[in-house]
Design a protein around this motif. Structure first.
Motif, PDB file in Angstrom:
ATOM      1  N   ARG A   1       0.778  -1.218   0.309  1.00 29.00           N
ATOM      2  CA  ARG A   1      -0.011  -0.070   0.029  1.00 29.00           C
ATOM      3  C   ARG A   1       0.783   1.173   0.024  1.00 29.00           C
ATOM      4  NH1 ARG A   1      -2.618   1.466   5.604  1.00 29.00           N
ATOM      5  NH2 ARG A   1      -0.214   1.964   5.907  1.00 29.00           N
ATOM      6  N   ASP A   2       2.077   1.198   0.951  1.00 29.67           N
ATOM      7  CA  ASP A   2       2.674   2.565   0.979  1.00 29.67           C
ATOM      8  C   ASP A   2       3.772   2.638  -0.247  1.00 29.67           C
ATOM      9  OD1 ASP A   2       1.428   2.753   3.281  1.00 29.67           O
ATOM     10  OD2 ASP A   2       2.955   1.999   4.700  1.00 29.67           O
ATOM     11  N   SER A   3       3.832   1.672  -1.111  1.00 28.89           N
ATOM     12  CA  SER A   3       4.843   2.047  -2.009  1.00 28.89           C
ATOM     13  C   SER A   3       4.238   1.737  -3.665  1.00 28.89           C
ATOM     14  CB  SER A   3       6.077   0.713  -2.115  1.00 28.89           C
ATOM     15  OG  SER A   3       5.428  -0.729  -1.998  1.00 28.89           O
TER      16      SER A   3
ATOM     17  N   ARG B   1      -8.631  -4.469   3.395  1.00 31.98           N
ATOM     18  CA  ARG B   1      -8.839  -3.304   3.975  1.00 31.98           C
ATOM     19  C   ARG B   1      -7.461  -2.403   4.001  1.00 31.98           C
ATOM     20  NH1 ARG B   1     -11.648  -2.511   9.087  1.00 31.98           N
ATOM     21  NH2 ARG B   1     -11.288  -0.549   8.282  1.00 31.98           N
ATOM     22  N   ILE B   2      -6.527  -3.123   4.156  1.00 30.21           N
ATOM     23  CA  ILE B   2      -5.159  -2.229   4.348  1.00 30.21           C
ATOM     24  C   ILE B   2      -4.853  -1.814   2.974  1.00 30.21           C
ATOM     25  CG2 ILE B   2      -2.671  -2.693   4.710  1.00 30.21           C
ATOM     26  CD1 ILE B   2      -3.480  -4.603   6.615  1.00 30.21           C
ATOM     27  N   LEU B   3      -4.960  -2.774   1.760  1.00 23.40           N
ATOM     28  CA  LEU B   3      -4.828  -1.864   0.435  1.00 23.40           C
ATOM     29  C   LEU B   3      -5.336  -0.771   0.117  1.00 23.40           C
ATOM     30  CD1 LEU B   3      -4.004  -5.361  -1.407  1.00 23.40           C
ATOM     31  CD2 LEU B   3      -2.129  -3.414  -0.664  1.00 23.40           C
TER      32      LEU B   3
ATOM     33  N   ASP C   1      -3.049   8.891  -0.724  1.00 26.39           N
ATOM     34  CA  ASP C   1      -2.549   9.469  -1.714  1.00 26.39           C
ATOM     35  C   ASP C   1      -2.171   8.568  -2.942  1.00 26.39           C
ATOM     36  OD1 ASP C   1      -0.498   7.965  -0.457  1.00 26.39           O
ATOM     37  OD2 ASP C   1       1.289   9.392  -0.889  1.00 26.39           O
ATOM     38  N   SER C   2      -3.190   7.822  -3.327  1.00 25.26           N
ATOM     39  CA  SER C   2      -2.509   6.640  -4.359  1.00 25.26           C
ATOM     40  C   SER C   2      -3.749   6.300  -5.332  1.00 25.26           C
ATOM     41  CB  SER C   2      -2.456   5.194  -3.491  1.00 25.26           C
ATOM     42  OG  SER C   2      -2.375   4.348  -4.273  1.00 25.26           O
TER      43      SER C   2
END
Ligand code: NAD
Ligand code: UDX
Length: 481
Positions: free
Chosen positions: A117-119, A143-145, A150-151
């Motif tokens: 998710r963060d990358s 859910r996390i993804l 900002d994606s």
């Protein structure tokens, strides 16, 4: 118009390594990248000495590595640039806190989801749960993804559990009984099915919803383990009555509804999956207030524990009720043949019990290192399942005892020499080819042999002079000591 040009996999272990190698072999048009945080493991995958032993795997890796198969610690290459990302990280039993000793520890899976998710900020990716996980894990991953602010990236989550067994991983992957894909989006399922269809027949690629797929993996392992515990329970009845477990298994297994496989009585099942996955299912059952279901499956583990204990006790009993200061040789330490893996191997438990009884052990295994054997026994004797204990493990009285009592010997004939008894713990084929007369001559008398796998020719061994004890076969003269 989503085409798969690159596949990434997080986790270069017993599953990630062989599974991705097989995809690389049959999909030369796809680049396959396997990522792991463990640099040593990646280095080994890139060397001539692969980190795991699997018959036939070396050849495939040699053939594809550097062409369309890459082992790397470069996250961008393996994950960010891939169209499909497999999560193949470990999901061990939790060894701390809530659910300790029962629940699956999903921290590595969750970490993967958060890192993706963060990358990953643009494009579409299919995330495939390859690891064995409790039902509804895909919901947590999803859910996390979906929580990045900002994606623009979008994801499909699929469940695609792996059914390979160690020691036969290449064969199992090459010719699987089925490939199972669970998901919500038929288009994503089709994309993954198309990858497998490069070598697996379409009718063997089955589709279910996410939860059925996640659950099927746990259920398959529970059923397999249940068969072993059933036949091991029967082995105790055989020993008490004069029936022979091999004959019973053969007779029962010829019923097509039952089938003949996985009915080999043994010193108990081991391996990283069976116990963990049964615990996982029983924990889930309890979570859903289904105590009877949990108890039912938990019986499979209890029977397995009893079988291991029974074997250790029999060795002590038959050696005139004491093994203290006696030397015993243990042949086989891996949890099954054709692997160097020792996770949950029955050998570990039985060796530690015999060390507790003050026996001296000579241990031989064709594929397991001395370091691994010593570490495994020390861990169990220190009751330390937590990696964090490693620092102290070296200095405890239990570890000192293991160092004093256990020798790992590289030659089987040397291993057996001057010992009172041989214990067959793993069903390695080479054990059947040994010169057992030579072994017998070099041993202390009376020479005992405990065949924990029922693989040797017991009449021949008795002719040579051994006192033979096997699983599920009544003793000839039970009145005798
Ligand atoms: P393993 O321990 O051999 O390999 C897991 C790898 O994942 C390790 O090399 C570890 O360093 C790596 N890893 C963990 N977290 C990571 C992260 N955040 N980023 C990068 N790498 C990370 O485990 P395995 O035996 O391959 O099992 C993996 C999964 O497959 C488990 O869920 C297991 O239950 C399941 N499974 C195993 C088998 C088997 O025979 N071993 C068979 C079927 C399914
Ligand atoms: C198992 C499942 O078979 C596989 O489908 C899943 O993906 C992972 O878990 P694995 O643990 O690698 O595979 O080996 P397996 O062949 O199942 O053996 C497990 C244990 O059961 C071993 O210790 C083996 O020696 C023992 N066993 C197996 C028996 O004692 N008797 C049998 O008849 C079969």
């Amino acid at each position: 118009n989503f085409t798969v040009k690159r596949i990434g996999c997080i986790g270069a272990g017993y599953v990630g390594g062989p599974t991705m190698s097989m995809i690389a072999k049959y999909c030369p048009h796809i680049d396959v990248y396997i990522f792991d945080l463990n640099q040593t493991r990646i280095n080994a995958w890139n060397s001539d000495n692969l980190p795991i032993y699997e018959p036939g795997l070396d050849e495939i890796v040699q053939e594809r590595r550097g062409k369309n198969l890459f082992f790397t610690t470069d996250y961008t290459e393996a994950v960010i640039k891939s169209d499909v990302v497999f999560l193949s990280v470990n999901t061990p039993t939790k060894h701390y806190g809530l659910g300790k000793g029962r629940q699956a520890d999903l921290k590595f899976i969750e970490l993967c989801a958060r890192q993706i998710r963060d990358s990953v900020k643009t494009g579409h990716k299919i995330i495939v749960e390859k690891s064995t996980v409790p039902i509804k894990t895909a919901m947590a991953v999803s859910r996390i993804l979906k929580t990045s602010s900002d994606s623009q990236a979008t994801f499909d989550i699929l469940s695609n559990p792996e059914f390979l067994a160690e020691g036969t991983a290449v064969k199992d992957l090459e010719n699987p009984d089925r490939v199972l894909i669970g998901g919500e989006n038929p288009a994503a399922i089709k994309i993954l099915a198309d990858v497998y269809a490069n070598w697996v027949k379409r009718e063997q690629i089955i589709q279910t919803n996410l939860w059925s797929s996640e659950l099927s993996k746990l259920v398959a392992n529970c059923f397999l383990a249940q068969r072993i515990s059933s036949i091991n329970a029967v082995s105790a009845i055989c020993e008490a009555t004069g029936a022979n477990v091999n004959e019973v298994a053969h007779a029962v297994g010829m019923d097509k509804r039952i089938g003949s496989r996985f009915l080999q009585a043994s010193v108990g099942f081991g391996g990283s999956c069976f116990q963990k996955d049964i615990l996982n299912l029983t924990y889930l059952a309890e979570h859903y207030h289904l105590k009877e279901v949990a108890d039912y499956f938990y019986g499979v583990i209890s029977m397995n524990d009893w079988q291991k204990q029974r074997f250790a006790q029999k060795v002590v009993h038959k050696l005139f009720n004491t093994v203290s200061s006696k030397k015993l040789s243990v042949l086989g330490f891996a949890f099954k043949k054709d692997t160097g893996d020792t996770r949950e191997s029955s050998s570990i438990f039985i060796c530690s019990k015999l060390v507790e009884e003050r026996a001296y052990l000579n241990i031989y295994d064709p594929k397991v290192s001395e370091l691994q054997i010593m570490d495994d026994i020390m861990r169990v004797m220190n009751d330390a399942y937590d990696g964090d204990f490693s620092a102290h493990l070296d200095t405890t009285p239990e570890s000192e005892m293991v160092r004093r009592c256990v020798k790992v010997i590289k030659d089987p004939y040397e291993c057996v020499k001057d010992t009172h008894a041989v214990l067959i713990m793993t069903e390695w084929d080479e054990f059947k080819t040994y010169d057992w007369k030579k072994m017998y001559d070099s041993m202390k008398k009376p020479a005992f042999l405990f065949d924990g796998r029922n693989i040797l020719d017991h009449s021949k061994l008795e002719e040579i002079g051994f006192d033979v004890y096997s699983i599920g076969v009544a003793e000839k003269n039970p009145a005798q000591w």
